[in-house]
Enzyme design. Structure first.
Site, mmCIF file in Angstrom:
data_model
loop_
_atom_site.group_PDB
_atom_site.id
_atom_site.type_symbol
_atom_site.label_atom_id
_atom_site.label_comp_id
_atom_site.label_asym_id
_atom_site.label_seq_id
_atom_site.Cartn_x
_atom_site.Cartn_y
_atom_site.Cartn_z
ATOM 1 N N GLY A 53 8.721 12.316 0.552
ATOM 2 C CA GLY A 53 8.007 12.479 1.818
ATOM 3 C C GLY A 53 7.287 13.811 1.823
ATOM 4 N N CYS A 80 12.611 13.077 -4.855
ATOM 5 C CA CYS A 80 11.727 14.129 -4.361
ATOM 6 C C CYS A 80 12.241 14.727 -3.041
ATOM 7 C CB CYS A 80 10.301 13.575 -4.252
ATOM 8 S SG CYS A 80 9.087 14.880 -4.145
ATOM 9 N N TYR A 81 11.604 14.453 -1.920
ATOM 10 C CA TYR A 81 12.135 14.981 -0.649
ATOM 11 C C TYR A 81 13.588 14.516 -0.432
ATOM 12 C CZ TYR A 81 12.705 15.629 4.411
ATOM 13 O OH TYR A 81 13.179 15.987 5.655
ATOM 14 N N HIS A 166 9.239 11.116 -9.553
ATOM 15 C CA HIS A 166 9.091 9.779 -8.964
ATOM 16 C C HIS A 166 9.264 8.694 -10.032
ATOM 17 C CE1 HIS A 166 7.681 10.942 -4.939
ATOM 18 N NE2 HIS A 166 7.233 12.011 -5.567
ATOM 19 N N GLU A 168 9.364 5.609 -9.560
ATOM 20 C CA GLU A 168 8.704 4.360 -9.143
ATOM 21 C C GLU A 168 7.254 4.259 -9.604
ATOM 22 O OE1 GLU A 168 9.631 6.876 -7.323
ATOM 23 O OE2 GLU A 168 8.368 7.264 -5.589
ATOM 24 N N SER A 218 -7.978 -19.114 4.837
ATOM 25 C CA SER A 218 -9.225 -18.445 4.470
ATOM 26 C C SER A 218 -9.593 -18.744 3.026
ATOM 27 C CB SER A 218 -9.041 -16.938 4.632
ATOM 28 O OG SER A 218 -8.064 -16.499 3.690
ATOM 29 N N GLY A 219 -8.654 -19.383 2.312
ATOM 30 C CA GLY A 219 -8.881 -19.557 0.877
ATOM 31 C C GLY A 219 -8.255 -18.406 0.106
ATOM 32 N N GLY A 220 -7.820 -17.391 0.820
ATOM 33 C CA GLY A 220 -7.131 -16.274 0.172
ATOM 34 C C GLY A 220 -5.712 -16.685 -0.158
ATOM 35 N N ASP A 222 -2.765 -15.360 0.542
ATOM 36 C CA ASP A 222 -1.675 -15.252 1.515
ATOM 37 C C ASP A 222 -1.628 -16.458 2.450
ATOM 38 O OD1 ASP A 222 -1.461 -12.841 0.280
ATOM 39 O OD2 ASP A 222 -2.364 -11.687 1.910
ATOM 40 N N SER A 223 -2.788 -16.780 3.055
ATOM 41 C CA SER A 223 -2.757 -17.916 3.984
ATOM 42 C C SER A 223 -2.529 -19.223 3.220
ATOM 43 C CB SER A 223 -4.034 -17.979 4.819
ATOM 44 O OG SER A 223 -5.182 -18.035 4.002
ATOM 45 N N LYS A 363 2.736 -8.608 -2.413
ATOM 46 C CA LYS A 363 1.659 -9.429 -2.975
ATOM 47 C C LYS A 363 2.033 -10.036 -4.333
ATOM 48 C CE LYS A 363 -2.789 -10.291 -2.147
ATOM 49 N NZ LYS A 363 -3.316 -10.552 -0.802
#
Ligand code: XMP
Length: 507
Positions: A53, A80-81, A166, A168, A218-220, A222-223, A363
């Protein structure tokens, strides 16, 4: 399911910690840093991670976790933090140091559990101002760099670890291995988070709902994936609607319709509302105004459909995990810079409850599910596309002429990147166009034509982005094709602003 809980102290990498852990099939969840001990216990975690952070543990408004969390007797890793919080809590000392940003060589001093099997030294990514000067006496140093003598510390007895770097981020060699050591060896978490398992549980849950579900697609990815999961659970009680707003990519409408009708066999209604949208956008130049109009018109069309085809009890949305969780630490103004448009704002009288089957997912996990549900690869590898579509890639008024240029030029950019095997490696790639004209010579004649702006960016989450260093030969080919194939274009430019201060879309 075994769970690792990550407390978010506001680092730009917090989500990445969860993603990395989930990559080796352990479920990880991000929660605000100020979660109470009781709430945390409800998660029944196998281990806890404190993220990095921007704060200093000594500043008066330093974000602090609930003190009781330290008494949970659970494995704890501070990054880190988070590392500095642990040092501070157990009686060590943190000091202001020279800001260190970039990669340093981490020498491993103790290769047991956390740092086992990572080698004698690794390059580790640092991004910090403070550092541990004196470590608490129950702890020992297990790794150091030239400038940070306590870059990794451990109390094996308590199963508490702190690392200044880090793990990650991909720049840390063996970073995933270090997280894996913590999660599998120290926390002993089971690797039982799989997308096959997720589909099964989600379908079972959704199949219990009553009433019809409305889903704007939408064709994307996710939907589409949200719709397919719901369809698997309740069949034709799901009705999908696709609105063509006239601001889509070349041939997109036809491709989406074919996919839904032929491949997926879901209840699907395409609505061609291009004329309505483009009519409302006539003479409008202001970017925010354009976004607003597209958003409002979308809601009109959608509401009309819901009225005529209802009643519906649910509205399905492809909301993902990063949209759901907020850190509790201010993320600054970035999130509100543009009024992003989604299927929000539907009238209350429709009485719709929201169904978000992907709200726990990242995603890349949605992509895995898409694969398992036989979504054509072409779709789930497609770059993100903004809700207001080409309205934000056309500067000034949206006209047929500019739409045509943006569509064809973007297709050329996409095709050339595909051909060069670079399409999947970049975050987004498109061509934008405005009203400025530049002179060109065609034959012996001077002619004014449009200027096309190519934008190709690398990004991990769209919060920040950098322009892609495409090979000059490729840029040359794209430019040649655009000026040869689109009569009205005389100049092609390449956009080399990063985000910040620019954004990915021009409007
Ligand atoms: P910016 O331009 O803000 O874009 O750097 C960040 C990411 O968001 C996408 N974008 C949108 N997506 N509705 C969307 O669904 C919108 O209104 C919108 N505006 C930008 C953009 O394509 C990029 O991936």
């Amino acid at each position: 399911m075994d769970k690792i809980i990550v407390l978010d102290f506001g680092s730009q990498y917090s989500h990445l910690i969860c993603r990395r852990i989930r990559e080796f099939s352990v479920y990880a969840e991000l929660v605000p840093y100020n979660i109470s001990y009781d709430e945390l216990q409800k998660h029944n975690p196998k281990g806890v991670i404190f993220s990095g952070g921007p704060s200093s543990v000594y500043s008066s408004d330093a974000p602090m976790p609930d003190d009781k969390i330290f008494e949970m007797n659970l494995p704890l890793l501070g990054i880190c933090y988070g590392h500095q919080l642990i040092v501070n809590k157990y009686g060590g000392r943190v000091k202001r140091a020279n800001k260190e940003y970039g990669s340093s060589l981490l020498t491993i001093d103790n290769d047991r559990d956390l740092l086992s099997e990572v080698g004698e030294s690794v390059r580790a990514w640092m991004s910090h101002g403070d550092e541990a000067e004196e470590i608490p006496h129950e702890f020992q140093i297990i790794g150091h760099t030239e400038s940070a003598k306590a870059a990794a510390i451990a109390s094996e007895e308590k199963s508490i670890y702190g690392i200044q770097f880090h793990p990650e981020v991909v720049h840390t060699e063996q970073g995933a291995e270090i997280l894996k050591n913590f999660v599998l060896k120290v926390c002993k978490a089971k690797q039982d988070w799989t997308m096959e398992g997720f589909i099964e549980t989600a379908v079972e849950k959704i199949s219990k709902i009553q009433g019809n579900v409305l889903c704007g697609v939408s064709g994307g990815i996710d939907s589409t994936v949200a719709a397919l999961l719901i369809h698997k659970a309740i069949g034709d009680r799901l009705k999908c609607v696709f609105v063509n707003n006239g601001l889509l990519r070349l041939n997109e409408e036809r491709e989406i319709e074919e996919m839904f009708k032929e491949n997926f066999k879901v209840n699907f209604t395409p609505i061609n509302a291009a004329e309505k949208f483009l009519g409302k956008l006539k003479k409008v130049k202001d970017p925010e105004q354009k976004r607003k109009i597209v958003g409002e018109e979308f809601i009109h069309v959608f509401t009309e459909f819901a009225e005529e085809n209802g009643p519906f009890k649910w509205l399905a949305q492809g909301t993902l995990y990063p949209d759901v969780i907020e850190s509790g630490v201010s993320k600054g103004p970035a999130a509100v810079i543009k009024s992003h448009h989604n299927v929000g704002g539907l009238p209350d009288w429709l009485n719709l409850q929201v169904l978000e089957p992907l709200r726990e997912l990242y995603k890349d996990e949605v992509r895995k599910i898409a694969k398992l549900l036989n979504v054509p690869e072409k779709l789930f590898m497609r770059h993100p596309f903004p809700g207001p579509g080409l309205a934000v890639r056309i500067i000034g008024e949206v006209t047929q002429a500019k739409l045509e240029i943006a569509k064809v030029a973007s297709k050329i950019v996409e095709d050339e990147l595909l051909e060069a095997n670079l399409y999947d490696k970049v975050w987004q790639a498109y061509a934008a166009v405005g009203d400025d004209k530049a002179v060109g010579v065609v034959g012996d004649e001077r002619r004014y034509g449009n200027i096309v702006m190519i934008r190709v960016v690398d990004s991990i989450d769209a919060m920040t982005a950098d322009w892609t260093r495409l090979p000059h030969e490729l840029l040359e080919k794209i430019s040649n094709r655009i000026t040869n194939e689109i009569e009205d274009v005389t100049w092609v430019t390449y956009t080399i602003s990063s985000k910040p201060p620019a954004t990915i879309e021009p409007q």
